[in-house]
Scaffold this motif. Structure first.
Motif, PDB file in Angstrom:
ATOM      1  N   PHE A  19       0.557  -1.358   0.351  1.00 45.49           N
ATOM      2  CA  PHE A  19      -0.050  -0.307  -0.014  1.00 45.49           C
ATOM      3  C   PHE A  19       0.684   1.669  -0.255  1.00 45.49           C
ATOM      4  O   PHE A  19       0.349   2.126  -0.868  1.00 45.49           O
ATOM      5  CB  PHE A  19      -1.115  -0.189   1.558  1.00 45.49           C
ATOM      6  CG  PHE A  19      -2.096   1.092   0.942  1.00 45.49           C
ATOM      7  CD1 PHE A  19      -3.467   0.519  -0.086  1.00 45.49           C
ATOM      8  CD2 PHE A  19      -1.852   2.418   1.234  1.00 45.49           C
ATOM      9  CE1 PHE A  19      -4.562   2.093  -0.112  1.00 45.49           C
ATOM     10  CE2 PHE A  19      -3.148   3.401   1.596  1.00 45.49           C
ATOM     11  CZ  PHE A  19      -3.992   2.393   0.906  1.00 45.49           C
ATOM     12  N   TYR A  23       0.606   4.249  -2.989  1.00 49.00           N
ATOM     13  CA  TYR A  23       0.192   5.668  -2.299  1.00 49.00           C
ATOM     14  C   TYR A  23       0.916   6.127  -2.806  1.00 49.00           C
ATOM     15  O   TYR A  23       0.642   7.102  -3.597  1.00 49.00           O
ATOM     16  CB  TYR A  23       0.461   5.209  -0.870  1.00 49.00           C
ATOM     17  CG  TYR A  23       0.926   7.361  -0.877  1.00 49.00           C
ATOM     18  CD1 TYR A  23      -1.170   8.057  -0.824  1.00 49.00           C
ATOM     19  CD2 TYR A  23       1.225   7.702   0.303  1.00 49.00           C
ATOM     20  CE1 TYR A  23      -1.411   9.422   0.046  1.00 49.00           C
ATOM     21  CE2 TYR A  23       1.804   9.155   0.694  1.00 49.00           C
ATOM     22  CZ  TYR A  23       0.134   9.677   0.508  1.00 49.00           C
ATOM     23  OH  TYR A  23       0.250  11.276   0.809  1.00 49.00           O
ATOM     24  N   ARG A  27      -0.304   9.148  -5.430  1.00 46.87           N
ATOM     25  CA  ARG A  27      -1.396   9.795  -5.088  1.00 46.87           C
ATOM     26  C   ARG A  27      -1.516  11.152  -6.088  1.00 46.87           C
ATOM     27  O   ARG A  27      -2.975  11.687  -5.608  1.00 46.87           O
ATOM     28  CB  ARG A  27      -0.314  10.799  -3.468  1.00 46.87           C
ATOM     29  CG  ARG A  27      -0.645  11.213  -3.292  1.00 46.87           C
ATOM     30  CD  ARG A  27       0.762  12.401  -2.363  1.00 46.87           C
ATOM     31  NE  ARG A  27       1.381  12.747  -3.007  1.00 46.87           N
ATOM     32  CZ  ARG A  27       2.873  13.037  -3.325  1.00 46.87           C
ATOM     33  NH1 ARG A  27       3.546  12.706  -1.228  1.00 46.87           N
ATOM     34  NH2 ARG A  27       3.888  13.332  -3.960  1.00 46.87           N
ATOM     35  N   ASP A  46      -9.741  16.460  -0.227  1.00 46.61           N
ATOM     36  CA  ASP A  46     -10.497  15.789   0.036  1.00 46.61           C
ATOM     37  C   ASP A  46     -11.369  14.354  -0.109  1.00 46.61           C
ATOM     38  O   ASP A  46     -11.097  13.198   0.221  1.00 46.61           O
ATOM     39  CB  ASP A  46     -12.837  16.175   0.615  1.00 46.61           C
ATOM     40  CG  ASP A  46     -12.369  17.651   1.294  1.00 46.61           C
ATOM     41  OD1 ASP A  46     -11.432  17.802   1.713  1.00 46.61           O
ATOM     42  OD2 ASP A  46     -13.731  17.919   1.715  1.00 46.61           O
ATOM     43  N   THR A  48      -9.496  12.721  -2.971  1.00 48.77           N
ATOM     44  CA  THR A  48      -8.218  12.136  -2.750  1.00 48.77           C
ATOM     45  C   THR A  48      -7.249  11.265  -1.780  1.00 48.77           C
ATOM     46  O   THR A  48      -7.935  10.445  -0.719  1.00 48.77           O
ATOM     47  CB  THR A  48      -6.711  12.653  -2.865  1.00 48.77           C
ATOM     48  OG1 THR A  48      -7.626  13.490  -4.358  1.00 48.77           O
ATOM     49  CG2 THR A  48      -5.620  12.479  -3.253  1.00 48.77           C
ATOM     50  N   ALA A  49      -8.011  12.254   0.033  1.00 45.60           N
ATOM     51  CA  ALA A  49      -7.842  11.681   1.101  1.00 45.60           C
ATOM     52  C   ALA A  49      -9.058  10.680   1.502  1.00 45.60           C
ATOM     53  O   ALA A  49      -8.329   9.559   1.833  1.00 45.60           O
ATOM     54  CB  ALA A  49      -8.278  13.135   2.353  1.00 45.60           C
ATOM     55  N   ALA A  50     -10.174  10.626   1.196  1.00 42.50           N
ATOM     56  CA  ALA A  50     -11.060   9.863   1.415  1.00 42.50           C
ATOM     57  C   ALA A  50     -10.804   8.549   0.895  1.00 42.50           C
ATOM     58  O   ALA A  50     -11.056   7.448   1.176  1.00 42.50           O
ATOM     59  CB  ALA A  50     -12.818  10.765   1.079  1.00 42.50           C
ATOM     60  N   PHE A  52      -8.356   7.795  -0.104  1.00 39.38           N
ATOM     61  CA  PHE A  52      -7.250   7.245  -0.101  1.00 39.38           C
ATOM     62  C   PHE A  52      -7.335   6.281   1.802  1.00 39.38           C
ATOM     63  O   PHE A  52      -6.669   4.552   1.724  1.00 39.38           O
ATOM     64  CB  PHE A  52      -5.689   7.332   0.340  1.00 39.38           C
ATOM     65  CG  PHE A  52      -4.823   7.189  -0.824  1.00 39.38           C
ATOM     66  CD1 PHE A  52      -3.840   6.365  -0.899  1.00 39.38           C
ATOM     67  CD2 PHE A  52      -4.814   9.200  -1.431  1.00 39.38           C
ATOM     68  CE1 PHE A  52      -3.825   6.677  -2.654  1.00 39.38           C
ATOM     69  CE2 PHE A  52      -4.109   8.911  -2.956  1.00 39.38           C
ATOM     70  CZ  PHE A  52      -3.231   8.294  -3.794  1.00 39.38           C
ATOM     71  N   GLU A  53      -7.796   7.320   2.650  1.00 39.43           N
ATOM     72  CA  GLU A  53      -8.043   6.656   3.559  1.00 39.43           C
ATOM     73  C   GLU A  53      -8.822   5.493   3.560  1.00 39.43           C
ATOM     74  O   GLU A  53      -9.030   3.540   3.951  1.00 39.43           O
ATOM     75  CB  GLU A  53      -9.461   7.615   4.585  1.00 39.43           C
ATOM     76  CG  GLU A  53      -9.740   7.280   5.691  1.00 39.43           C
ATOM     77  CD  GLU A  53     -10.539   8.051   6.504  1.00 39.43           C
ATOM     78  OE1 GLU A  53     -11.446   7.759   7.215  1.00 39.43           O
ATOM     79  OE2 GLU A  53      -9.754   9.617   6.690  1.00 39.43           O
ATOM     80  N   ARG A  54     -10.594   4.886   2.441  1.00 41.60           N
ATOM     81  CA  ARG A  54     -10.966   3.412   2.539  1.00 41.60           C
ATOM     82  C   ARG A  54      -9.853   2.622   1.323  1.00 41.60           C
ATOM     83  O   ARG A  54     -10.306   1.757   2.000  1.00 41.60           O
ATOM     84  CB  ARG A  54     -11.874   4.222   1.507  1.00 41.60           C
ATOM     85  CG  ARG A  54     -13.248   5.024   2.067  1.00 41.60           C
ATOM     86  CD  ARG A  54     -14.004   5.481   0.324  1.00 41.60           C
ATOM     87  NE  ARG A  54     -15.282   6.215   0.957  1.00 41.60           N
ATOM     88  CZ  ARG A  54     -16.325   7.224   0.035  1.00 41.60           C
ATOM     89  NH1 ARG A  54     -16.402   6.180  -0.807  1.00 41.60           N
ATOM     90  NH2 ARG A  54     -16.679   7.766   0.229  1.00 41.60           N
ATOM     91  N   TYR A  56      -7.460   1.628   2.001  1.00 41.65           N
ATOM     92  CA  TYR A  56      -6.168   1.862   3.332  1.00 41.65           C
ATOM     93  C   TYR A  56      -7.347   1.209   3.939  1.00 41.65           C
ATOM     94  O   TYR A  56      -6.680  -0.340   5.090  1.00 41.65           O
ATOM     95  CB  TYR A  56      -5.582   2.805   4.026  1.00 41.65           C
ATOM     96  CG  TYR A  56      -4.424   2.391   5.637  1.00 41.65           C
ATOM     97  CD1 TYR A  56      -3.575   2.191   4.983  1.00 41.65           C
ATOM     98  CD2 TYR A  56      -4.713   2.538   6.775  1.00 41.65           C
ATOM     99  CE1 TYR A  56      -2.701   1.757   5.898  1.00 41.65           C
ATOM    100  CE2 TYR A  56      -4.286   1.970   7.401  1.00 41.65           C
ATOM    101  CZ  TYR A  56      -2.502   1.703   7.398  1.00 41.65           C
ATOM    102  OH  TYR A  56      -1.864   1.127   7.966  1.00 41.65           O
ATOM    103  N   ARG A  57      -8.082   1.271   4.554  1.00 45.59           N
ATOM    104  CA  ARG A  57      -9.060   0.226   5.324  1.00 45.59           C
ATOM    105  C   ARG A  57      -9.659  -0.822   4.473  1.00 45.59           C
ATOM    106  O   ARG A  57     -10.128  -2.150   5.328  1.00 45.59           O
ATOM    107  CB  ARG A  57     -10.398   0.943   5.577  1.00 45.59           C
ATOM    108  CG  ARG A  57     -10.002   2.414   6.084  1.00 45.59           C
ATOM    109  CD  ARG A  57     -10.035   2.244   7.663  1.00 45.59           C
ATOM    110  NE  ARG A  57      -9.862   3.997   8.091  1.00 45.59           N
ATOM    111  CZ  ARG A  57      -9.254   4.290   8.918  1.00 45.59           C
ATOM    112  NH1 ARG A  57      -7.804   3.056   8.945  1.00 45.59           N
ATOM    113  NH2 ARG A  57      -8.839   5.219   8.771  1.00 45.59           N
ATOM    114  N   LYS A  58      -9.224  -0.913   2.988  1.00 46.62           N
ATOM    115  CA  LYS A  58     -10.120  -2.377   2.734  1.00 46.62           C
ATOM    116  C   LYS A  58      -8.863  -2.587   2.061  1.00 46.62           C
ATOM    117  O   LYS A  58      -9.102  -3.777   0.963  1.00 46.62           O
ATOM    118  CB  LYS A  58     -11.242  -1.614   1.869  1.00 46.62           C
ATOM    119  CG  LYS A  58     -12.149  -1.023   1.916  1.00 46.62           C
ATOM    120  CD  LYS A  58     -12.929  -1.110   1.061  1.00 46.62           C
ATOM    121  CE  LYS A  58     -14.680   0.171   1.363  1.00 46.62           C
ATOM    122  NZ  LYS A  58     -15.311   0.204  -0.018  1.00 46.62           N
TER     123      LYS A  58
END
Lengths: 176, 366
Positions: A19, A23, A27, A46, A48-50, A52-54, A56-58
């Motif tokens: 990951f 990233y 990015r 917003d 882009t951040a969301a 990568f956050e999603r 990362y969680r998945k």
């Protein structure tokens, strides 16, 4: 993004998703895609951040057999971008934040003029065509990856891109 | 710029027009990436939405593990609850804690009243006949004018070493109740047991049964009543008629003057007296059947759960089978409940996914 880099991200260690590398390599592409689609830098940040956050969680759900890591990531980014579009109802305001031509080197007058023409032409494209342009030229995805992201075939993506480029060219020529 | 642009030129221009992120944003995002993308406060602030997002973020393996663990815990809890509420266990527990109360044991007024409505009313240790006391008393008053024959059977489980002592306690209880031992057999040792056929005064039957129940662990208890009012009344009336007939014959005999006539009346009187005697015997037997109740007490040698006898491998297998049976039942019932719900949830999830996808695509068409 180079083919070698893509391959590294997809199979860094026996099929597992690296990951961090994904990233680093994606990015700016994700941001460019979001900014190109939304035409709003704040919203693009917003999204882009969301995205990568999603992602990362998945990240444990990534399946290399179902497509490349970048296609998977851009699928998530697309959902985030469309959610943003849907939430803010910004589709009608796409011309609010055009492509930033000022940030580009302007040494070539002809190119500068073309960029201005393109900016106007992009504003006349339909949202789906705009998205194709963003995925292809801003995010740098291959036709196969775009097909994976938007859920169609690579040949269909090629055909649509060709038509979109024709529309852009006609719009630029017509503006002269 | 009068020539027509070609695709390559436009593509190059597009690539050059590619938006680049602000440096500050890049730095902030890099920091978040280094920190493992900690959650940002949600805009809607809903705890449920946060929980849903957390669930969605769980890896499938962890989700499966958590779901399996939860299901196992639910099955274990349900098994414990059901096993502790098992009617069989509870029945034994009642026998362990107290002698079965007379009112509940069935030969009290409640079972008397039951006899009014049926010639053979049976009740068992499961207390299916417990009723409201006022209703039982009303029926009992009605029952007092009737002739009720009662019988009972009690099965006790005793440690083989206790059979002799338990038998002595049975005799003592019979003596205390002024009862009669009609027949008894006792065998001690492994596989031994005892059997007692008793007559207990019906008025003291409840006390006697309570005493028997307190001797050892009650494994079975069966009580029955039989309404014999009709044959009793019939026998009484026939006896009264017969007595009247005897009196009449005596009067005729006293006034008869011819020898042959006296002999005929005497013969008839003899026959009628015999008939009256038989009726009296019959009536006495009927009265005895109501005055005394037949009770069968059986003591079976074996490992008593009450006495804390050696709990062996066979008991362990039995208990394990019992628990596994309950667990399987709980699982089956749980599946029967969960499977349709899971199917509905799956359909709802798929529908939600399709709906969301459609809305996202429509965002591009708007």
């Amino acid at each position: 993004m180079s083919e070698a880099a893509v391959a590294e991200v997809e199979s860094p260690c026996q099929g597992e998703l690296d990951f961090e590398r994904l990233y680093r390599s994606s990015r700016d592409d994700v941001y460019a895609y979001a900014a190109g689609l939304l035409r709003d830098r704040a919203a693009a940040e917003d999204v882009t951040a969301a995205a990568f956050e999603r992602a990362y969680r998945k990240r444990s759900r990534f399946d290399a057999e179902r497509g490349s890591a970048r296609a998977w990531l851009f699928g998530i980014a697309r959902n985030a971008a469309l959610d943003e579009l849907r939430r803010r109802g910004r589709q009608a305001e796409l011309s609010a934040d055009p492509v930033d031509t000022a940030s580009l080197p302007d040494s070539d007058a002809q190119r500068s003029e073309l960029r201005l023409l393109l900016d106007g032409a992009l504003g006349k494209l339909e949202a789906r065509e705009h998205e194709l342009i963003a995925l292809k030229f801003f995010a740098g995805l291959s036709n196969a990856e775009i097909a994976r992201v938007i859920g169609t075939s690579a040949s269909n993506v090629g055909t649509k891109l060709h038509r979109t480029m024709d529309k852009l060219r006609e719009a630029c020529d017509g503006a002269l | 710029m009068e020539r027509s642009r070609d695709h390559d030129e436009i593509a190059t221009a597009l690539a050059e027009a590619r938006p680049a992120p602000r440096q500050a944003f890049v730095q902030e995002l890099d920091q978040r990436a280094a920190a493992g993308f900690p959650r940002r406060p949600r805009r809607d602030g809903s705890p449920l939405a946060g929980f849903a997002a957390w669930i969605r973020g769980l890896p499938p393996r962890r989700l499966l593990f958590a779901g399996g663990t939860t299901a196992l815990a639910a099955i274990a809890v349900a098994t414990v609850v059901i096993a502790s509420n098992d009617p069989n266990s509870q029945r034994v527990q009642i026998a362990l804690d107290h002698p079965i109360p007379t009112e509940v044991s069935g030969l009290g007024r409640a079972s008397d009243s039951a006899a009014v409505h049926s010639s053979e009313a049976e009740s068992s240790v499961e207390y299916t006949h417990s009723r409201e006391s006022s209703k039982a008393e009303g029926l009992a008053n009605l029952a007092r004018s009737r002739e009720i024959e009662r019988s009972a059977e009690i099965g006790l489980l005793a440690d083989p070493a206790d059979i002799t002592d338990d038998s002595a306690k049975v005799f003592a209880a019979v003596h205390d109740a002024n009862g009669i031992v009609l027949h008894s057999t006792t065998s001690s040792g492994k596989g031994g047991g005892a059997r007692f056929e008793l007559l207990i005064p019906s008025a003291r039957l409840g006390d006697a049964l309570a005493a028997f129940s307190s001797i050892d662990e009650v494994r079975s208890r069966h009580e029955a009543t039989d309404d014999i009012t009709k044959p009793t009344v019939t026998a009484s009336e026939e006896l009264r008629d017969s007595q009247a007939r005897v009196d009449s014959l005596l009067a005729q005999l006293s006034t008869a003057e011819v020898e042959s006539e006296r002999e005929a009346i005497a013969a008839e009187l003899h026959a009628e007296r015999g008939h009256a005697a038989r009726l009296r015997n019959q009536l006495a037997r009927l009265h005895q059947r109501t005055a005394y109740s037949r009770v069968l007490v059986r003591i079976q040698g074996g490992n008593s759960t009450e006495s804390g006898g050696a709990w062996g491998v066979s008991d362990a297998f039995g208990d394990a089978g019992h628990i596994l049976g309950i667990a399987a039942g709980v699982t089956l019932v749980g599946l029967a409940v969960i499977a349709p719900l899971a199917l509905l949830f799956l359909l709802a999830w798929l529908a939600q996914r399709l709906w969301l996808r459609g809305r996202r695509e429509r965002a591009l068409d708007a």
